[in-house]
Design a protein around this motif. Structure first.
Motif, PDB file in Angstrom:
ATOM      1  N   HIS A 201       0.771  -1.184  -0.182  1.00  0.00           N
ATOM      2  CA  HIS A 201       0.117   0.036   0.060  1.00  0.00           C
ATOM      3  C   HIS A 201       0.944   1.188   0.038  1.00  0.00           C
ATOM      4  O   HIS A 201       0.731   2.325   0.598  1.00  0.00           O
ATOM      5  CB  HIS A 201      -0.838  -0.069   1.242  1.00  0.00           C
ATOM      6  CG  HIS A 201      -2.044  -0.993   1.077  1.00  0.00           C
ATOM      7  ND1 HIS A 201      -1.974  -2.415   1.121  1.00  0.00           N
ATOM      8  CD2 HIS A 201      -3.487  -0.831   0.650  1.00  0.00           C
ATOM      9  CE1 HIS A 201      -2.948  -2.851   0.898  1.00  0.00           C
ATOM     10  NE2 HIS A 201      -3.959  -2.085   0.358  1.00  0.00           N
ATOM     11  N   MET A 202       1.958   1.139  -0.861  1.00  0.00           N
ATOM     12  CA  MET A 202       2.954   2.135  -1.241  1.00  0.00           C
ATOM     13  C   MET A 202       3.089   2.657  -2.183  1.00  0.00           C
ATOM     14  O   MET A 202       2.883   1.919  -3.400  1.00  0.00           O
ATOM     15  CB  MET A 202       4.083   1.800  -0.317  1.00  0.00           C
ATOM     16  CG  MET A 202       5.371   2.923  -0.100  1.00  0.00           C
ATOM     17  SD  MET A 202       6.823   2.319   0.681  1.00  0.00           S
ATOM     18  CE  MET A 202       6.127   1.661   2.224  1.00  0.00           C
ATOM     19  N   MET A 203       3.258   4.053  -2.310  1.00  0.00           N
ATOM     20  CA  MET A 203       3.658   4.446  -3.742  1.00  0.00           C
ATOM     21  C   MET A 203       4.947   5.397  -3.582  1.00  0.00           C
ATOM     22  O   MET A 203       5.335   5.735  -2.420  1.00  0.00           O
ATOM     23  CB  MET A 203       2.461   5.286  -4.716  1.00  0.00           C
ATOM     24  CG  MET A 203       1.005   4.224  -4.871  1.00  0.00           C
ATOM     25  SD  MET A 203      -0.157   5.185  -5.607  1.00  0.00           S
ATOM     26  CE  MET A 203      -1.087   5.916  -4.296  1.00  0.00           C
ATOM     27  N   VAL A 204       5.149   6.110  -4.708  1.00  0.00           N
ATOM     28  CA  VAL A 204       6.271   7.087  -4.824  1.00  0.00           C
ATOM     29  C   VAL A 204       5.958   8.455  -5.131  1.00  0.00           C
ATOM     30  O   VAL A 204       5.125   8.396  -6.252  1.00  0.00           O
ATOM     31  CB  VAL A 204       7.646   6.638  -5.420  1.00  0.00           C
ATOM     32  CG1 VAL A 204       8.361   5.760  -4.183  1.00  0.00           C
ATOM     33  CG2 VAL A 204       7.488   5.798  -6.563  1.00  0.00           C
ATOM     34  N   GLU A 205       6.396   9.633  -4.942  1.00  0.00           N
ATOM     35  CA  GLU A 205       5.890  10.520  -5.301  1.00  0.00           C
ATOM     36  C   GLU A 205       7.088  11.789  -5.290  1.00  0.00           C
ATOM     37  O   GLU A 205       8.240  11.498  -4.680  1.00  0.00           O
ATOM     38  CB  GLU A 205       5.074  11.252  -4.564  1.00  0.00           C
ATOM     39  CG  GLU A 205       5.018  11.623  -3.135  1.00  0.00           C
ATOM     40  CD  GLU A 205       4.180  12.589  -2.553  1.00  0.00           C
ATOM     41  OE1 GLU A 205       4.396  13.710  -3.090  1.00  0.00           O
ATOM     42  OE2 GLU A 205       3.499  12.428  -1.693  1.00  0.00           O
ATOM     43  N   THR A 206       7.035  13.157  -5.854  1.00  0.00           N
ATOM     44  CA  THR A 206       8.081  13.971  -5.691  1.00  0.00           C
ATOM     45  C   THR A 206       7.320  15.207  -4.943  1.00  0.00           C
ATOM     46  O   THR A 206       8.013  16.053  -4.269  1.00  0.00           O
ATOM     47  CB  THR A 206       8.540  14.327  -6.773  1.00  0.00           C
ATOM     48  OG1 THR A 206       7.639  14.944  -7.954  1.00  0.00           O
ATOM     49  CG2 THR A 206       9.266  13.466  -7.871  1.00  0.00           C
ATOM     50  N   ASP A 207       6.182  15.413  -5.419  1.00  0.00           N
ATOM     51  CA  ASP A 207       5.496  16.676  -4.805  1.00  0.00           C
ATOM     52  C   ASP A 207       6.071  17.773  -5.690  1.00  0.00           C
ATOM     53  O   ASP A 207       6.062  18.831  -4.813  1.00  0.00           O
ATOM     54  CB  ASP A 207       5.427  16.793  -3.216  1.00  0.00           C
ATOM     55  CG  ASP A 207       4.409  17.700  -2.861  1.00  0.00           C
ATOM     56  OD1 ASP A 207       3.473  17.777  -3.535  1.00  0.00           O
ATOM     57  OD2 ASP A 207       4.545  18.492  -1.644  1.00  0.00           O
ATOM     58  N   GLY A 208       6.813  17.714  -6.647  1.00  0.00           N
ATOM     59  CA  GLY A 208       7.338  18.605  -7.123  1.00  0.00           C
ATOM     60  C   GLY A 208       6.461  19.940  -7.666  1.00  0.00           C
ATOM     61  O   GLY A 208       5.323  19.603  -7.781  1.00  0.00           O
ATOM     62  N   PRO A 209       6.924  21.133  -7.823  1.00  0.00           N
ATOM     63  CA  PRO A 209       8.242  21.487  -7.640  1.00  0.00           C
ATOM     64  C   PRO A 209       8.848  21.855  -6.254  1.00  0.00           C
ATOM     65  O   PRO A 209       9.833  22.465  -6.065  1.00  0.00           O
ATOM     66  CB  PRO A 209       8.301  22.753  -8.301  1.00  0.00           C
ATOM     67  CG  PRO A 209       6.707  23.364  -8.124  1.00  0.00           C
ATOM     68  CD  PRO A 209       6.004  22.213  -8.246  1.00  0.00           C
ATOM     69  N   TRP A 210       8.116  21.064  -4.984  1.00  0.00           N
ATOM     70  CA  TRP A 210       8.838  21.527  -4.004  1.00  0.00           C
ATOM     71  C   TRP A 210      10.108  21.043  -3.824  1.00  0.00           C
ATOM     72  O   TRP A 210      10.542  19.900  -4.191  1.00  0.00           O
ATOM     73  CB  TRP A 210       7.742  20.526  -2.850  1.00  0.00           C
ATOM     74  CG  TRP A 210       8.253  20.671  -1.344  1.00  0.00           C
ATOM     75  CD1 TRP A 210       9.194  19.980  -0.767  1.00  0.00           C
ATOM     76  CD2 TRP A 210       7.692  21.565  -0.332  1.00  0.00           C
ATOM     77  NE1 TRP A 210       9.336  20.343   0.494  1.00  0.00           N
ATOM     78  CE2 TRP A 210       8.564  21.498   0.620  1.00  0.00           C
ATOM     79  CE3 TRP A 210       6.995  22.869  -0.721  1.00  0.00           C
ATOM     80  CZ2 TRP A 210       8.402  22.381   1.837  1.00  0.00           C
ATOM     81  CZ3 TRP A 210       6.671  23.422   0.512  1.00  0.00           C
ATOM     82  CH2 TRP A 210       7.296  23.156   1.684  1.00  0.00           C
ATOM     83  N   PRO A 211      11.001  21.721  -3.286  1.00  0.00           N
ATOM     84  CA  PRO A 211      12.535  21.409  -3.225  1.00  0.00           C
ATOM     85  C   PRO A 211      12.788  20.737  -2.114  1.00  0.00           C
ATOM     86  O   PRO A 211      12.221  20.358  -0.980  1.00  0.00           O
ATOM     87  CB  PRO A 211      13.244  22.666  -3.107  1.00  0.00           C
ATOM     88  CG  PRO A 211      12.235  23.652  -2.219  1.00  0.00           C
ATOM     89  CD  PRO A 211      10.792  23.147  -2.754  1.00  0.00           C
ATOM     90  N   PHE A 212      13.891  19.666  -2.232  1.00  0.00           N
ATOM     91  CA  PHE A 212      14.629  18.808  -1.326  1.00  0.00           C
ATOM     92  C   PHE A 212      15.769  19.294  -0.837  1.00  0.00           C
ATOM     93  O   PHE A 212      16.668  20.246  -1.748  1.00  0.00           O
ATOM     94  CB  PHE A 212      14.396  17.519  -1.954  1.00  0.00           C
ATOM     95  CG  PHE A 212      12.929  16.783  -2.008  1.00  0.00           C
ATOM     96  CD1 PHE A 212      12.161  16.255  -0.940  1.00  0.00           C
ATOM     97  CD2 PHE A 212      12.257  17.046  -3.198  1.00  0.00           C
ATOM     98  CE1 PHE A 212      10.936  15.706  -1.248  1.00  0.00           C
ATOM     99  CE2 PHE A 212      11.125  16.537  -3.388  1.00  0.00           C
ATOM    100  CZ  PHE A 212      10.536  15.969  -2.284  1.00  0.00           C
ATOM    101  N   GLU A 213      16.245  18.683   0.248  1.00  0.00           N
ATOM    102  CA  GLU A 213      17.538  18.957   0.902  1.00  0.00           C
ATOM    103  C   GLU A 213      18.372  17.673   0.475  1.00  0.00           C
ATOM    104  O   GLU A 213      18.087  16.934  -0.430  1.00  0.00           O
ATOM    105  CB  GLU A 213      17.576  19.293   2.350  1.00  0.00           C
ATOM    106  CG  GLU A 213      16.551  20.485   2.739  1.00  0.00           C
ATOM    107  CD  GLU A 213      17.132  21.840   2.252  1.00  0.00           C
ATOM    108  OE1 GLU A 213      18.383  21.786   2.354  1.00  0.00           O
ATOM    109  OE2 GLU A 213      16.685  22.609   1.870  1.00  0.00           O
ATOM    110  N   GLY A 214      19.490  17.465   1.356  1.00  0.00           N
ATOM    111  CA  GLY A 214      20.297  16.609   1.033  1.00  0.00           C
ATOM    112  C   GLY A 214      21.045  16.414  -0.108  1.00  0.00           C
ATOM    113  O   GLY A 214      21.548  17.479  -0.582  1.00  0.00           O
ATOM    114  N   PRO A 215      21.148  15.342  -0.897  1.00  0.00           N
ATOM    115  CA  PRO A 215      21.594  15.161  -2.096  1.00  0.00           C
ATOM    116  C   PRO A 215      20.713  15.956  -3.269  1.00  0.00           C
ATOM    117  O   PRO A 215      21.474  16.197  -4.407  1.00  0.00           O
ATOM    118  CB  PRO A 215      21.832  13.563  -2.520  1.00  0.00           C
ATOM    119  CG  PRO A 215      20.434  13.169  -1.953  1.00  0.00           C
ATOM    120  CD  PRO A 215      20.543  14.097  -0.484  1.00  0.00           C
TER     121      PRO A 215
END
Length: 258
Positions: A201-215
């Motif tokens: 019951h899992m999917m994957v997303e970006t929620d873009g253009p929300w920016p991310f940290e880390g790499p």
């Protein structure tokens, strides 16, 4: 990156034209088969509909993002009519939910009108037999679960879920889906969610253009980031990457495309 992916939650209409062109150009290269582009309000829904008509890989969801002032009665009526009129083009009702961050900023804002608004969208999703995409953060999530249960909604997608153990167990029991963002590479809470929530019951997303940290710091949010997220999910789940890719892809297809 030889495995197919679907971005289950992106605000494609919020990218500038040049950025949208880059993402569309890159889709074949990164095996991005499709993405679900959620809407903020009526004009956003119209923009996403137009984008989807120009490129079939874009699947639009129509709704009203809760982290903003309530719509007027006229605006809400127009949006609901739009959903009814274009429901055959619509992958889901969304993004809808409750204004967690808005109320953190302005505690005097009452939640009750937002609950009433969300209930209307849940009723419409039930009537149209469409999935619903939810913005429900921390203590707001149990309220949303109760509303979903009231209308016997089973196809519910809590994007970028943040909540407590009890709510997570309730969501799992009800068969609700969550989606994991690229912050799984550096956020312990997201990693813990991946560890505990069933991959079924899992999917994957970006929620873009929300920016991310880390790499991903200072990089344009791009659906190809999902490949890195899936590798991390496989590591956390102690599974082969191929199995995780296949499961997530099928989950998203069955949820949004069937």
């Amino acid at each position: 990156m030889n495995h197919s992916i679907i971005d289950a939650h992106i605000h494609f209409d919020l990218y500038c034209e040049e950025e949208r062109a880059i993402i569309l150009r890159d889709m074949e290269k990164y095996k991005i088969k499709a993405f679900i582009s959620v809407s903020q309000h009526l004009s956003s829904a119209k923009a996403n509909l137009k984008l989807s008509q120009e490129d079939h890989r874009i699947r639009p969801a129509f709704g009203f993002h809760p982290e903003q002032a309530l719509p007027t009665e006229i605006d809400l009526a127009e949006l609901q009519l739009f959903l009814d009129k274009y429901h055959s083009h619509m992958a889901a009702v969304g993004e809808v939910g409750l204004p967690y961050y808005l109320r953190k900023k302005e505690p005097s804002i009452p939640i009750e009108p937002y609950i009433e608004l969300l209930e209307q969208f849940i009723q419409q999703a039930a009537a149209l037999n469409k999935p619903i995409v939810l913005h429900a953060i921390n203590e707001d999530a149990p309220i949303v679960c109760t509303l979903l249960e009231k209308y016997s909604i089973t196809k519910a997608h809590f994007h970028w879920f943040k909540g407590d153990q009890k709510t997570m167990e309730q969501m799992t029991s009800n068969g609700y889906f969550v989606s994991i963002t690229p912050d799984v590479l550096y956020e312990q809470k997201t990693q813990q969610l991946v560890k505990q929530y069933p991959l079924s019951h899992m999917m994957v997303e970006t929620d873009g253009p929300w920016p991310f940290e880390g790499p991903f710091k200072k990089k344009m949010t791009h659906p190809q980031m999902i490949h890195h997220a899936i590798e991390k999910i496989a590591f956390i789940k102690k599974m082969k990457a191929q199995e995780v890719y296949d499961r997530l892809y099928e989950n998203t297809k069955q949820f949004y495309f069937n």
